[in-house]
Design an enzyme around this catalytic site. Structure first.
Site, PDB file in Angstrom:
ATOM      1  N   LYS A 195      48.067  53.686  31.020  1.00 45.94           N
ATOM      2  CA  LYS A 195      46.953  52.895  30.286  1.00 45.94           C
ATOM      3  C   LYS A 195      45.537  53.942  30.338  1.00 45.94           C
ATOM      4  CE  LYS A 195      48.728  48.136  31.294  1.00 45.94           C
ATOM      5  NZ  LYS A 195      48.821  47.580  29.586  1.00 45.94           N
TER       6      LYS A 195
ATOM      7  N   PHE B 259      54.975  43.002  37.200  1.00 44.89           N
ATOM      8  CA  PHE B 259      55.410  43.799  35.887  1.00 44.89           C
ATOM      9  C   PHE B 259      55.285  45.056  36.187  1.00 44.89           C
ATOM     10  CE2 PHE B 259      54.748  45.498  31.748  1.00 44.89           C
ATOM     11  CZ  PHE B 259      55.870  44.763  30.827  1.00 44.89           C
TER      12      PHE B 259
ATOM     13  N   ASP C   1      51.846  50.545  41.797  1.00 50.58           N
ATOM     14  CA  ASP C   1      51.626  50.456  40.536  1.00 50.58           C
ATOM     15  C   ASP C   1      50.151  50.231  40.241  1.00 50.58           C
ATOM     16  OD1 ASP C   1      51.523  50.047  37.743  1.00 50.58           O
ATOM     17  OD2 ASP C   1      53.472  48.617  37.690  1.00 50.58           O
TER      18      ASP C   1
HETATM   19  N1  PLP Z   1      52.891  48.395  35.164  1.00 46.73           N
HETATM   20  C1  PLP Z   1      51.801  47.757  34.971  1.00 46.73           C
HETATM   21  C2  PLP Z   1      51.386  47.209  36.194  1.00 46.73           C
HETATM   22  C3  PLP Z   1      51.451  47.227  33.782  1.00 46.73           C
HETATM   23  O1  PLP Z   1      50.619  46.379  33.583  1.00 46.73           O
HETATM   24  C4  PLP Z   1      52.087  47.818  32.510  1.00 46.73           C
HETATM   25  C5  PLP Z   1      51.756  47.211  31.157  1.00 46.73           C
HETATM   26  O2  PLP Z   1      51.361  46.267  31.216  1.00 46.73           O
HETATM   27  C6  PLP Z   1      53.304  48.657  32.845  1.00 46.73           C
HETATM   28  C7  PLP Z   1      53.447  49.036  34.128  1.00 46.73           C
HETATM   29  C8  PLP Z   1      53.921  49.320  31.563  1.00 46.73           C
HETATM   30  O3  PLP Z   1      53.234  50.311  30.962  1.00 46.73           O
HETATM   31  P1  PLP Z   1      53.576  50.847  29.602  1.00 46.73           P
HETATM   32  O4  PLP Z   1      53.709  49.792  28.627  1.00 46.73           O
HETATM   33  O5  PLP Z   1      52.682  51.783  29.196  1.00 46.73           O
HETATM   34  O6  PLP Z   1      55.055  51.281  29.709  1.00 46.73           O
END
Ligand code: PLP
Length: 392
Positions: free
Chosen positions: A239, A123, A210
């Site tokens: 986050k 994700f 990520d």
């Molecule tokens: N990357 C990861 C690993 C995530 O868990 C999330 C959100 O849950 C995101 C990216 C996306 O972040 P945002 O919702 O701040 O765009």
């Protein structure tokens, strides 16, 4: 718009690991706003930093120097062994920056159709590029045409990466989560990230992590790759970086740190003084209170407790975790547990349908950690007793 399936619950205020709803009922927070409020709610250091900054200056834009942004870049680079930072406002934007950086890096090497390797069950966000990178059809369905320039492999599979290396000359980067969050708290084998690093080095690919969910101490280190010293070229953060104030960052080192030049990428709000002061306060607290180590100790305590109570039960497939990112995988869909937990005054999350995910604040006490373990164990015990009986 009705794009969220919200729970019938609204909070009024919070303190530490606790939240109070508008009726005055108290809840122990095992979710932290999906891994955002690592310092818990209403942390005085964050409150003080943002109230002070709000009284001075909220925004001037990236047309001008921003001292707090420069400070934050230095502090983040120091804890992450990176060399440069681009600031944005969310995890999706941090990954979007990484994807653009990888494409520019590829074009710089004469690759006209640069390809990024991404993982199954990953994700990365909800923008067009990040939902294309995401390994979940539910996130993509209805938004076709997706972007080109991605190729997907199973997670935690070095051989699959080697096969791509042997067959695809257009690859410029690998993008992965060091532990998959939304995909079901999937933790790769020890040594996997070091293996990815080796393949990237051998092929001239950028290793892009990520760390949006795993970063800022949650895994028990500042960043999850530090467990095996597999320093990436590019790292996405968001986050917990602002403890609730929207701020994201794309960090880079080596050649990757020099790919963007003036005009190649930008954000109006990115790295504004308010967001950067919040993030600086977060770094101060994580450092000052040794919260990375605390997350490792508490995570092990919770994992031991959950394993002892739940691993032997029929219907429980696995109990796993990395620091304060914990997953309990059940045999059947267990989304109903979220509302049962709410009734019991506990906030939990279920991801991938059958994985209970716990992401408590890093500042919880041993007693609060034990309360979460007890609460979750009781819920799961009742759930599996019921579902096993139902299937008998
Ligand atoms: N990357 C990861 C690993 C995530 O868990 C999330 C959100 O849950 C995101 C990216 C996306 O972040 P945002 O919702 O701040 O765009």
């Amino acid at each position: 718009m009705s794009n969220y399936a919200r729970l019938p619950l609204t909070f009024d205020h919070g303190q530490g690991a606790w939240l109070w709803d508008t009726q005055g009922k108290r809840y122990l927070d095992g979710v932290s706003g999906i891994a955002v409020c690592g310092l818990g709610h209403a942390h005085p250091a964050v409150t003080e930093a943002i109230t002070d900054q709000a009284g001075r200056l909220l925004h001037t834009s990236n047309l001008y120097g921003i001292a707090a942004q420069e400070n934050l870049a230095r502090r983040l680079c120091a804890v992450s062994e990176m060399e440069a930072a681009f600031f944005c406002n969310s995890g999706a934007e941090a990954n979007e920056a990484a994807i653009k950086l990888a494409r520019l890096y590829g074009h710089g090497r004469g690759i006209s159709s640069p390809t990024i390797i991404v993982m199954e069950n990953s994700f990365h966000g909800r923008t067009m590029a990040t939902l294309t990178a995401t390994g979940n059809r539910k996130v993509q369905a209805g938004f076709e045409p997706l972007l080109g320039g991605f190729t997907r492999v199973p997670y935690n599979d070095i051989a699959a990466l080697e096969t791509v290396a042997a067959n695809n000359r257009d690859v410029v980067a690998v993008l992965l989560e060091p532990a998959q969050g939304e995909g079901g708290v999937r933790i790769p084998d020890v040594g996997h990230l070091a293996g990815v690093r080796r393949i990237c080095d051998a092929n001239g690919w950028l290793m892009m992590l990520d760390e949006v969910q795993t970063g800022m101490g949650r895994s028990g280190q500042w960043f999850a790759w530090q467990h095996e010293d597999a320093r990436p070229d590019v790292m996405a953060l968001a986050k917990a970086l602002g403890n609730g104030v929207p701020v994201g960052a794309c960090l880079a080192q080596g050649e990757a740190a020099r790919v963007f030049g003036p005009g190649s990428h930008g954000s109006t709000f990115g790295g504004n003084p308010l967001a950067c002061r919040a993030a600086l306060a977060v770094i101060d607290v994580i450092e000052g209170e040794d919260l990375c180590e605390r997350a490792a100790i508490l995570g092990q305590r919770m994992l031991d407790g959950l394993r002892e109570r739940l691993a032997p039960l029929p219907g429980v497939t696995d109990v796993r975790g990395k620091g304060l990112m914990l997953g309990i995988e059940l045999q059947s869909d267990c989304t109903s547990l979220v509302t049962e937990a709410i009734d019991a005054g506990l906030l939990i999350n279920v991801t991938a349908g059958n994985v209970i995910r716990l992401l408590p604040p890093l500042i919880i006490s041993n007693e609060e950690a034990d309360l979460i373990v007890d609460g979750v164990a009781a819920l799961v015990e009742r759930f599996v007793e019921f579902t096993v009986a139902e299937h008998a």
